[in-house]
Design a protein around this motif. Structure first.
Motif, PDB file in Angstrom:
ATOM      1  N   LEU A  58       0.706  -1.249   0.154  1.00 45.03           N
ATOM      2  CA  LEU A  58      -0.030  -0.016  -0.010  1.00 45.03           C
ATOM      3  C   LEU A  58       0.940   1.249  -0.093  1.00 45.03           C
ATOM      4  CD1 LEU A  58      -2.720  -1.071   2.661  1.00 45.03           C
ATOM      5  CD2 LEU A  58      -3.227  -0.498   0.192  1.00 45.03           C
ATOM      6  N   ASP A  59       0.986   1.679  -0.956  1.00 46.16           N
ATOM      7  CA  ASP A  59       1.988   2.913  -1.341  1.00 46.16           C
ATOM      8  C   ASP A  59       1.437   4.058  -0.250  1.00 46.16           C
ATOM      9  OD1 ASP A  59       3.050   1.435  -3.264  1.00 46.16           O
ATOM     10  OD2 ASP A  59       2.352   2.547  -4.746  1.00 46.16           O
ATOM     11  N   GLY A  60       2.354   4.654   0.218  1.00 48.11           N
ATOM     12  CA  GLY A  60       1.960   6.015   1.238  1.00 48.11           C
ATOM     13  C   GLY A  60       1.466   5.384   2.419  1.00 48.11           C
ATOM     14  N   TRP A  61       1.373   3.998   2.926  1.00 46.45           N
ATOM     15  CA  TRP A  61       1.025   3.563   4.072  1.00 46.45           C
ATOM     16  C   TRP A  61       1.969   2.685   4.662  1.00 46.45           C
ATOM     17  CZ3 TRP A  61       0.000  -0.950   6.774  1.00 46.45           C
ATOM     18  CH2 TRP A  61      -0.649  -0.674   8.143  1.00 46.45           C
ATOM     19  N   ASP A  62       2.634   1.594   3.703  1.00 45.18           N
ATOM     20  CA  ASP A  62       3.671   0.653   4.160  1.00 45.18           C
ATOM     21  C   ASP A  62       4.788   1.396   4.829  1.00 45.18           C
ATOM     22  OD1 ASP A  62       2.110  -1.494   3.687  1.00 45.18           O
ATOM     23  OD2 ASP A  62       2.722  -1.540   1.534  1.00 45.18           O
TER      24      ASP A  62
END
Lengths: 402, 201
Positions: free
Chosen positions: B186-190
């Motif tokens: 999850l780009d922006g979360w991981d």
């Protein structure tokens, strides 16, 4: 405790009971029977007119699969939109309520657990909804912001929605004709979409699941803050707009036309099947798409639908893509609980039964796998101890007639 | 009378013609209903519909045959037919509309019977075949090829067939399907390297 506080507490308990009851799809009568409390009492509790004693609350909590403390905790009025719900007129009210209130419980749990959310990147469309090209543009911009080329199929639509900040949770079965629903609860966009099933009747094809998620994204982007549609025609207009968004998001028009030309340029079922293999977009939806793009007219679209029907593809199209699943909720639980079992810990912290947490994170196919037929035991051959024994019945001949 | 099948090579060529013609027909058959809707008299009888359908089939059949290097000639009485070597003889494969009655393929025998003049003089022999098409109410078409061995003597005579080969509907590209990306990033979360479900599996 002042009488005002008492009234607020009773109202709060009543509201908690009502929400969980609806989230479980129970009627007041169901709850009354299972908790062995009079139906009228349940009604009074829910309306904040009756102070249930500890024993009654415990019985109710057992049925609702929650801790008594959960029922006693303050409840805040969720701010959520229901503009699209008219579209679910064909679904039983109880099924719609179950999804809405289960989703509200999920969002409340997410906040209670203080799960780290994905930063919100979901745009809000402020343009003219009658302008199809405007809808196409917002879909194209969104694809670009997610880093997809215009001629590239979106590898995983649920993941794309999650990356935009949407919470995607599984849904069991259908809601009328619908495989999904979207709501914005306290500012958090949530999409519910059907998970696969072992029952072929309820097993959502991957292409339908992708379209449903894109359609719900369309509602969240195009209809955020919109009022409830005043008529069925308003509701169907909103559906059409969300469909337009979904089509443009999944298969940009120029790319669709270029691919059609590369496949011979004729809109036929085999051409559409080839496009489906690339885009994960159903053949039937492609017919609609090419009609929308002006490549075919209504007559040709009708003819193609007839051919689809003749091949029995209405229910089961070829080249069925696999289904998708969401990951954020599971990952956020793991992050929060570190080495503890996420579900068990989340259950304890929220006061909700483990079944709730599992329901929001379980993307495994619902239902039971088809039973394998029971083995048929072969009868042992009858052993003949004496092969010379004549097993045939004796026939006595009648005397001949004179 | 022994049945004479078309050679496997010729059947294979015809299969390609069938797939091509079917594709063209299904892309264009919508125009039949549009045309019939232009005047109420067009649906008084079934003749206009049959004629329109036949026009599309003939056009697609000719084009498809040409693309496969087969020559679709105009036979006696305006019939459309292929003339191809089949072993030691020639096969005259005539395009005809057909119907299925109680599971039996039925092609009406024309009074013209232009096939009667086929050569059978010992130098070479010509055999009669039908390249039949059947259109259903769902705008779908199916094809077969059949050896003609005679005609019934009913009031409305129809052809009798020996060897028959039905062409099945083409597959649409095997079992290949779109497969969604199963990755869970999850780009922006991981946070790099942490909480990756795939790593823990």
């Amino acid at each position: 405790m002042t009488s005002r506080n008492t009234t607020e507490a009773l109202t709060s308990i009543g509201e908690r009971v009502r929400r969980l009851r609806l989230a479980l799809g129970l009627t007041q009568s169901d709850l009354a029977t299972r908790s062995q409390i009079a139906s009228g009492t349940i009604s009074m509790i829910e309306n904040g007119h009756f102070s249930a004693d500890a024993e009654a609350l415990s019985s109710i909590a057992d049925v609702l699969d929650c801790a008594v403390d959960y029922l006693l905790s303050d409840v805040a009025d969720p701010s959520f939109d229901r503009p699209k719900l008219r579209a679910y007129a064909d679904a039983p009210q109880r099924a719609v309520d179950r999804t809405v209130f289960d989703t509200i419980a999920a969002v409340e749990a997410i906040h209670a657990l203080d799960l780290r959310l994905v930063p919100m990147n979901l745009p809000i469309y402020r343009g003219d909804l009658n302008d199809d090209e405007g809808i196409d543009r917002v879909a194209a911009d969104l694809r670009e912001s997610l880093g997809y080329d215009p001629d590239e199929a979106i590898p995983n639509v649920i993941r794309a929605a999650e990356r935009l900040g949407c919470v995607v949770l599984p849904l069991d079965g259908e809601l009328g004709r619908h495989w999904g629903m979207s709501l914005t609860i306290n500012g958090l966009p949530v999409i519910r979409v059907t998970r696969p099933s072992h029952d072929p009747e309820f097993n959502i094809p991957g292409d339908r699941q992708r379209f449903t998620v894109a359609h719900e994204l369309g509602h969240l982007i195009l209809h955020s803050g919109a009022t409830t549609p005043s008529s069925p025609s308003d509701a169907s207009r909103m559906e059409r707009e969300a469909n337009r968004f979904a089509a443009s998001f999944l298969v940009p028009g120029d790319a669709a036309l270029a691919d059609l030309a590369a496949n011979g340029g004729r809109v036929t079922l085999s051409t559409l099947a080839a496009l489906k293999r690339k885009w994960g977009y159903s053949i039937k939806a492609f017919v609609f798409r090419f009609r929308d793009l002006g490549e075919i007219d209504d007559g040709q679209a009708r003819s193609l639908y007839k051919q689809i029907s003749a091949r029995r593809w209405n229910k089961d199209e070829p080249h069925r893509p696999g289904t998708e699943y969401a990951v954020w909720f599971g990952k956020a639980l793991r992050e929060k609980q570190l080495n503890m079992d996420g579900v068990e810990a989340a259950s304890k912290l929220t006061g909700l039964g483990e079944a709730y947490i599992k329901r929001w994170s379980n993307w495994e196919p619902s239902g039971s796998p088809a039973l394998t037929p029971a083995p048929v035991k072969q009868l042992r051959k009858r052993e003949s101890t004496n092969s010379s024994v004549d097993l045939n019945a004796k026939i006595s001949h009648l005397p001949r007639r004179p | 009378m022994p049945m004479v099948a078309l050679s496997p090579e010729l059947v294979e060529q015809l299969r390609h013609v069938v797939n091509d013609a079917r594709e063209g027909f299904e892309a264009g058959v919508w125009a039949v209903n549009d045309a019939l809707a232009l005047h109420a008299a067009f649906i008084d009888t079934n003749s206009p519909r049959s004629a329109l359908i036949r026009s599309i089939v003939v056009s697609e059949f000719r084009a498809a045959a040409e693309r496969r290097g087969l020559y679709a000639r105009t036979g006696t009485g305006g019939a459309v037919e292929l003339y191809e070597a089949n072993g030691n003889e020639y096969a005259v494969i005539r395009l005809r509309s057909a119907a299925e009655v109680d599971g039996q393929i039925r092609v009406i025998a024309n009074s013209g019977s232009s096939w009667n003049g086929l050569s059978d003089d010992g130098l070479w022999r010509e055999s009669r075949y039908v390249f039949g098409f059947m259109v259903n109410d769902h705008d779908s078409i199916s094809f077969f090829v059949a050896e003609v061995i005679g005609e019934t003597n009913a009031s409305v005579a129809h052809l009798e067939f020996g060897w028959v080969h039905r062409f099945s509907a083409p597959t649409t590209g095997g079992d290949v399907s779109f497969t969604p990306d199963g990755g869970d990033s999850l780009d922006g979360w991981d946070i790099a390297g942490e909480f990756d479900i795939a790593d823990e599996a």
